[in-house]
Design an enzyme around this catalytic site. Structure first.
Site, PDB file in Angstrom:
ATOM      1  CB  CYS A  34      -0.915  -0.042   1.221  1.00  0.00           C
ATOM      2  SG  CYS A  34      -1.813   1.480   1.551  1.00  0.00           S
ATOM      3  CB  CYS A  37       0.192   1.891   4.067  1.00  0.00           C
ATOM      4  SG  CYS A  37      -1.511   1.335   3.882  1.00  0.00           S
TER       5      CYS A  37
END
Length: 110
Positions: A34, A37
């Site tokens: 991600c 993230c």
């Protein structure tokens, strides 16, 4: 910089729910693949540093720990959930600026 602790399905109860009776715990639900993230990670490290003794910051990889992610209905990552006294008291979804994260969680830290 402080590295947020890593929690798992097996350690969540002890490290988050039980620990949130002593101080609030901010859980970052994330995954290695991600991009947002990864961008959020240094911000959470800064918050962990600045809030030592007032806030515990932990990370949970949703791919490795599907049980807890499913229990809290994590559909998008990154998602941050603040726990206090064993209860979910705030949830933030997506990569957000440090100021926005702090504005959401600071009123709940006392």
């Amino acid at each position: 910089m402080a590295k947020p602790a890593v929690v798992s399905d097996n350690t969540f109860q002890q490290e988050v729910i039980n620990a949130s009776n002593e101080q609030p715990v901010l859980v970052d639900f994330w995954a290695t693949w991600c991009g947002p993230c990864k961008m959020l990670s240094p911000i959470l490290e800064q918050i962990a540093d600045e809030k030592i003794g007032k806030l515990k910051v932990v990370k949970m990889d949703v791919d490795d720990n599907p049980e807890i992610a499913s229990k809290f209905g994590i559909l998008s990552i990154p998602t941050m959930i603040l726990f206090k006294n064993g209860d979910k008291v705030a949830q933030l979804v997506g990569n957000q600026p440090k100021a926005r994260i702090l504005s959401q969680i600071e009123p709940l830290l006392s």
